[in-house]
Design a protein around this motif. Structure first.
Motif, PDB file in Angstrom:
ATOM      1  N   LYS A 139      37.226  44.546  43.443  1.00 51.15           N
ATOM      2  CA  LYS A 139      37.392  43.126  43.127  1.00 51.15           C
ATOM      3  C   LYS A 139      38.883  42.808  43.216  1.00 51.15           C
ATOM      4  O   LYS A 139      39.711  43.484  42.635  1.00 51.15           O
ATOM      5  N   ILE A 140      39.202  41.768  43.964  1.00 49.32           N
ATOM      6  CA  ILE A 140      40.589  41.334  44.103  1.00 49.32           C
ATOM      7  C   ILE A 140      40.937  40.324  43.016  1.00 49.32           C
ATOM      8  O   ILE A 140      41.996  40.383  42.416  1.00 49.32           O
ATOM      9  N   GLY A 141      40.035  39.394  42.750  1.00 51.34           N
ATOM     10  CA  GLY A 141      40.295  38.401  41.716  1.00 51.34           C
ATOM     11  C   GLY A 141      39.230  37.329  41.693  1.00 51.34           C
ATOM     12  O   GLY A 141      38.328  37.303  42.530  1.00 51.34           O
ATOM     13  N   GLU A 142      39.344  36.456  40.709  1.00 48.62           N
ATOM     14  CA  GLU A 142      38.441  35.309  40.587  1.00 48.62           C
ATOM     15  C   GLU A 142      39.127  34.236  39.774  1.00 48.62           C
ATOM     16  O   GLU A 142      40.047  34.515  39.007  1.00 48.62           O
ATOM     17  N   GLY A 143      38.686  32.993  39.966  1.00 43.55           N
ATOM     18  CA  GLY A 143      39.230  31.911  39.168  1.00 43.55           C
ATOM     19  C   GLY A 143      38.996  30.549  39.788  1.00 43.55           C
ATOM     20  O   GLY A 143      38.434  30.415  40.877  1.00 43.55           O
ATOM     21  N   ASN A 144      39.467  29.549  39.074  1.00 44.63           N
ATOM     22  CA  ASN A 144      39.343  28.162  39.528  1.00 44.63           C
ATOM     23  C   ASN A 144      40.266  27.923  40.713  1.00 44.63           C
ATOM     24  O   ASN A 144      41.373  28.464  40.774  1.00 44.63           O
ATOM     25  N   ASP A 145      39.810  27.087  41.652  1.00 42.00           N
ATOM     26  CA  ASP A 145      40.663  26.696  42.759  1.00 42.00           C
ATOM     27  C   ASP A 145      41.188  25.281  42.514  1.00 42.00           C
ATOM     28  O   ASP A 145      40.735  24.599  41.585  1.00 42.00           O
ATOM     29  N   PRO A 146      42.156  24.811  43.293  1.00 41.98           N
ATOM     30  CA  PRO A 146      42.747  23.486  43.068  1.00 41.98           C
ATOM     31  C   PRO A 146      41.813  22.310  43.334  1.00 41.98           C
ATOM     32  O   PRO A 146      42.149  21.172  43.047  1.00 41.98           O
ATOM     33  N   TRP A 147      40.632  22.556  43.912  1.00 39.99           N
ATOM     34  CA  TRP A 147      39.711  21.488  44.285  1.00 39.99           C
ATOM     35  C   TRP A 147      38.526  21.384  43.341  1.00 39.99           C
ATOM     36  O   TRP A 147      37.535  20.735  43.652  1.00 39.99           O
ATOM     37  N   GLY A 148      38.607  22.042  42.204  1.00 42.77           N
ATOM     38  CA  GLY A 148      37.543  21.965  41.213  1.00 42.77           C
ATOM     39  C   GLY A 148      36.448  22.997  41.381  1.00 42.77           C
ATOM     40  O   GLY A 148      35.449  22.974  40.661  1.00 42.77           O
ATOM     41  N   GLY A 149      36.610  23.915  42.311  1.00 38.89           N
ATOM     42  CA  GLY A 149      35.623  24.974  42.531  1.00 38.89           C
ATOM     43  C   GLY A 149      36.021  26.257  41.830  1.00 38.89           C
ATOM     44  O   GLY A 149      37.061  26.334  41.155  1.00 38.89           O
TER      45      GLY A 149
END
Length: 177
Positions: free
Chosen positions: A127-137
């Motif tokens: 796993k490299i990472g996860e999280g919110n993106d700047p577009w609300g996804g």
């Protein structure tokens, strides 16, 4: 036709339910490396693919399809030869697919169908990472690696000049649906 499923599965998420993700092809890649004449390594990629995955902490599933005609080694004459019946035979086998059967958080096991032959393959997944993106996804990213012998899939042209062992690396970024 594009679907990809090879490496999008290994997330230690706090979410207790499985989440569905669509592969973001603009931020993902399917690559390979293969030996040439025992003196160098040739790298390549497939430019057209698609896929989806689900996962939770230590389980999930992946489905992935690659358009074999999209093979790209940055050398048009070689790419034409790779598309021929000597190698990928893209007219007869326009896609390669992967469908997972198990995932334990580090190993992704499933059926790889290449050149009309289906074999079980195991990918090491990080796993490299996860999280919110700047577009609300919400996005999650993974890297998966496996080594296959192309002869196991009926691709035997010019072994050992072009090595049998082929390293596959899949870089996946998925967008939660």
């Amino acid at each position: 036709m594009k679907k990809l499923t090879l490496a999008a599965l290994t997330l230690a998420s706090s979410v207790a339910f499985a989440a569905d993700y669509q592969v973001d092809a603009a931020h993902s890649a399917v690559t390979f490396e293969i030996g040439h004449l025992g003196v160098s390594t040739t790298a390549g990629r497939f430019n057209e693919f698609d896929g989806k995955f689900t996962y939770n902490e230590n389980s999930g599933s992946v489905e992935f399809t690659v358009a074999t005609a999209s093979v790209d080694t940055n050398h048009e004459a070689r790419d034409k030869h790779l598309r021929s019946p000597d190698f990928l035979d893209v007219k007869q086998f326009p896609t390669l697919t992967f469908k997972s059967s198990s995932f334990d958080g580090e190993k992704l096991v499933g059926d790889l169908t290449l050149h009309g032959v289906t074999k079980q393959v195991t990918f090491d997944v990080e796993k490299i990472g996860e999280g919110n993106d700047p577009w609300g996804g919400y996005r999650a990213g993974f890297e998966a690696n496996a080594t296959i012998n192309r002869s196991d899939f009926g691709i035997t042209y010019f072994i050992p000049g072009v090595s049998d062992a082929t390293e596959i690396t899949v870089f996946i970024e998925g967008i939660r649906q």
